[in-house]
Design a protein around this motif. Structure first.
Motif, short mmCIF file in Angstrom:
data_model
loop_
_atom_site.label_atom_id
_atom_site.label_comp_id
_atom_site.label_asym_id
_atom_site.label_seq_id
_atom_site.Cartn_x
_atom_site.Cartn_y
_atom_site.Cartn_z
N ARG A 253 19.81 21.23 1.78
CA ARG A 253 19.86 21.81 3.12
C ARG A 253 18.56 22.57 3.40
O ARG A 253 18.47 23.77 3.14
CB ARG A 253 21.05 22.77 3.28
N SER A 254 17.59 21.88 3.88
CA SER A 254 16.33 22.53 4.24
C SER A 254 15.56 21.58 5.16
O SER A 254 16.15 20.76 5.85
CB SER A 254 15.53 22.88 2.98
N TRP A 255 14.23 21.70 5.14
CA TRP A 255 13.42 20.87 6.02
C TRP A 255 13.57 19.38 5.69
O TRP A 255 13.53 19.00 4.52
CB TRP A 255 11.96 21.26 5.91
N ILE A 256 13.74 18.57 6.71
CA ILE A 256 13.71 17.12 6.58
C ILE A 256 12.37 16.67 7.16
O ILE A 256 12.17 16.67 8.38
CB ILE A 256 14.87 16.45 7.35
N SER A 257 11.46 16.30 6.29
CA SER A 257 10.10 15.99 6.72
C SER A 257 9.94 14.49 6.93
O SER A 257 10.13 13.69 6.02
CB SER A 257 9.09 16.48 5.68
N MET A 258 9.60 14.12 8.15
CA MET A 258 9.43 12.70 8.51
C MET A 258 7.98 12.32 8.25
O MET A 258 7.07 12.75 8.96
CB MET A 258 9.80 12.49 9.98
N GLU A 259 7.77 11.50 7.23
CA GLU A 259 6.41 11.20 6.80
C GLU A 259 6.09 9.72 7.00
O GLU A 259 6.90 8.86 6.71
CB GLU A 259 6.23 11.56 5.32
N THR A 260 4.88 9.47 7.46
CA THR A 260 4.41 8.10 7.56
C THR A 260 2.92 8.04 7.26
O THR A 260 2.20 9.03 7.43
CB THR A 260 4.68 7.49 8.95
N PHE A 261 2.50 6.90 6.76
CA PHE A 261 1.08 6.57 6.63
C PHE A 261 0.93 5.20 7.26
O PHE A 261 1.80 4.36 7.12
CB PHE A 261 0.64 6.51 5.17
N SER A 262 -0.14 4.96 7.95
CA SER A 262 -0.28 3.68 8.64
C SER A 262 -1.74 3.42 8.99
O SER A 262 -2.50 4.35 9.27
CB SER A 262 0.55 3.68 9.93
N ARG A 263 -2.10 2.16 8.94
CA ARG A 263 -3.45 1.76 9.39
C ARG A 263 -3.67 2.13 10.85
O ARG A 263 -4.81 2.28 11.29
CB ARG A 263 -3.63 0.26 9.18
N HIS A 264 -2.59 2.32 11.61
CA HIS A 264 -2.71 2.63 13.03
C HIS A 264 -3.06 4.09 13.30
O HIS A 264 -3.48 4.43 14.41
CB HIS A 264 -1.41 2.27 13.75
N LEU A 265 -2.90 4.96 12.30
CA LEU A 265 -3.17 6.38 12.51
C LEU A 265 -4.65 6.67 12.71
O LEU A 265 -5.02 7.74 13.17
CB LEU A 265 -2.63 7.20 11.33
N TRP A 266 -5.50 5.72 12.35
CA TRP A 266 -6.95 5.90 12.52
C TRP A 266 -7.44 5.44 13.90
O TRP A 266 -8.60 5.56 14.21
CB TRP A 266 -7.70 5.15 11.44
N GLU A 267 -6.52 4.90 14.70
CA GLU A 267 -6.91 4.39 16.01
C GLU A 267 -7.38 5.53 16.92
O GLU A 267 -6.78 6.60 16.94
CB GLU A 267 -5.75 3.63 16.66
N LYS A 268 -8.43 5.27 17.66
CA LYS A 268 -8.99 6.29 18.55
C LYS A 268 -8.23 6.28 19.88
O LYS A 268 -8.74 5.88 20.91
CB LYS A 268 -10.49 6.04 18.76
N ASP A 269 -7.01 6.75 19.79
CA ASP A 269 -6.10 6.81 20.94
C ASP A 269 -5.72 8.27 21.15
O ASP A 269 -5.05 8.88 20.31
CB ASP A 269 -4.87 5.95 20.66
N VAL A 270 -6.14 8.84 22.25
CA VAL A 270 -5.91 10.26 22.48
C VAL A 270 -4.42 10.59 22.56
O VAL A 270 -3.99 11.72 22.30
CB VAL A 270 -6.64 10.72 23.76
N GLU A 271 -3.59 9.60 22.89
CA GLU A 271 -2.15 9.82 23.01
C GLU A 271 -1.41 9.60 21.70
O GLU A 271 -0.19 9.78 21.65
CB GLU A 271 -1.58 8.88 24.08
N LEU A 272 -2.12 9.22 20.65
CA LEU A 272 -1.44 8.86 19.42
C LEU A 272 -0.61 10.00 18.82
O LEU A 272 0.54 9.77 18.41
CB LEU A 272 -2.44 8.34 18.39
N PRO A 273 -1.10 11.25 18.74
CA PRO A 273 -0.25 12.31 18.20
C PRO A 273 1.07 12.47 18.97
O PRO A 273 2.13 12.68 18.36
CB PRO A 273 -1.12 13.56 18.33
N THR A 274 1.02 12.33 20.28
CA THR A 274 2.23 12.42 21.10
C THR A 274 3.17 11.27 20.78
O THR A 274 4.40 11.46 20.64
CB THR A 274 1.87 12.43 22.59
#
Length: 343
Positions: free
Chosen positions: A300-321
């Motif tokens: 019972r504590s933090w549930i951390s949603m983790e991902t790694f992806s080739r798409h995280l390097w995309e230069k998309d200003v909306e990507l964090p959202t």
């Protein structure tokens, strides 16, 4: 904390190389109901470089000031930093100079944790291809050394040790649990990750169907052992992550193949997903792992949603959202599937 709450690592919402600033990442998290933050070292580093407006390697003071600024941003947004990660390439180093350097690095990380006002540092098992030993006595001595350093600071810092699926000597949770038991310090425990558990025990990205022949049985038995053997008080954090089923085996000739890199690491770096994202090809039995840790063991504590992806390097200003929205939606699906409202 004695309840489940949504968290995310900063590296799962964007990458500095894609132009995604720590400000944008934290604001996106807050806007989508995420309250817990794992601060990744790369985020502090890129923030320190931007603040100095210089390409030079930041000093330790620069890094500490950047960490303090990140902490202040989180406080202003109502976010709680609970982890600094990942402190990598430590245990079992055979070169004494390399070991001394790693201990000095650890001392700096303890200062960073204090600046962030968090009490957990996450450590993946060492996956260097050379220069390490799996000798348990040596590994335990290494871990005791830094655990005692972390106990000596005020406030004390906990170490969440994670057996990564491509670890050189330790790649399954049972091994990390054995290390934790033998270290026998009140601030040394586990980070459990659904990807690393399922990817190592159930999956094989080098096969056509992405599975091990006896994967279902092996995972079922592994989860029974986890619920029976692990001390709940030693589970410091839980990360939920799935991965894409690849269209062909991850062998030489595959577009993602990296010579000399273990396939599960390549798979992780390029094709991780949030849970319950079957629309993107998710296929690991991560709900089975999550159910064991939360519903049965009682985490019972933090549930951390983790991902790694080739798409995280995309230069998309909306990507964090976009990524924060996906994390929140994934968390809601897991909550419904595992009926956490009844816990």
């Amino acid at each position: 904390m004695d309840k489940l709450q949504l968290a995310v690592p900063t590296s799962s919402l964007g990458k500095p190389e894609g132009g995604h600033t720590i400000e944008a990442i934290l604001q996106a998290a807050a806007a989508h109901g995420i309250r817990g933050i794992e601060v990744c070292y790369e985020g502090i580093l890129s923030h320190a470089i931007r603040r100095a407006n210089s390409s030079k390697t930041p000093s330790e003071d620069d890094m500490l000031n950047a960490a303090k600024d990140i902490q202040q941003q989180c406080q202003n947004l109502g976010l709680d930093i609970f982890v600094l990660q990942p402190f990598a390439f430590y245990e079992g180093l055979t070169d004494p100079d390399a070991h001394r350097s790693a201990v000095q690095r650890w001392a700096h990380w303890l200062e960073l944790a204090d600046a962030l006002k968090c009490d957990i540092i996450q450590m993946p098992s060492n996956f260097q291809l050379s220069g390490t030993t799996g000798n348990m006595d040596r590994v335990i001595a290494d871990m005791v050394e830094i655990a005692d350093m972390a106990l000596a600071v005020t406030p004390p810092v906990r170490i969440a040790y994670e057996a990564v699926a491509w670890g050189t000597h330790f790649d399954i949770w049972e091994q990390s649990w054995e290390v934790a038991k033998r270290v026998n310090r009140p601030n040394f425990g586990l980070c459990l990750d659904t990807y690393h558990i399922a990817a190592r025990v159930w999956a094989d990205p080098e096969t056509l169907d992405g599975k091990l022949a006896n994967g279902e049985q092996a995972l079922e038995e592994s989860m029974r052992r986890l619920v029976k053997d692990v001390d709940l008080d030693k589970v410091y954090m839980l990360q939920l992550s799935d991965a894409e089923r690849l269209s062909s085996p991850l062998l030489e000739g595959h577009p993602l193949y990296v010579q000399g890199q273990k396939s599960r690491m390549t798979w992780s770096r390029n094709a991780r997903l949030f849970p319950c994202e079957e629309q993107y090809g998710g296929h690991l039995p991560i709900l089975q792992v999550t159910k064991a840790v939360v519903n049965e063991l009682g985490y019972r504590s933090w549930i951390s949603m983790e991902t790694f992806s080739r798409h995280l390097w995309e230069k998309d200003v909306e990507l964090p959202t976009k990524m924060a929205k996906r994390a929140a939606e994934s968390y809601s699906k897991v909550w419904r599937e595992l009926e956490w409202d009844k816990l």
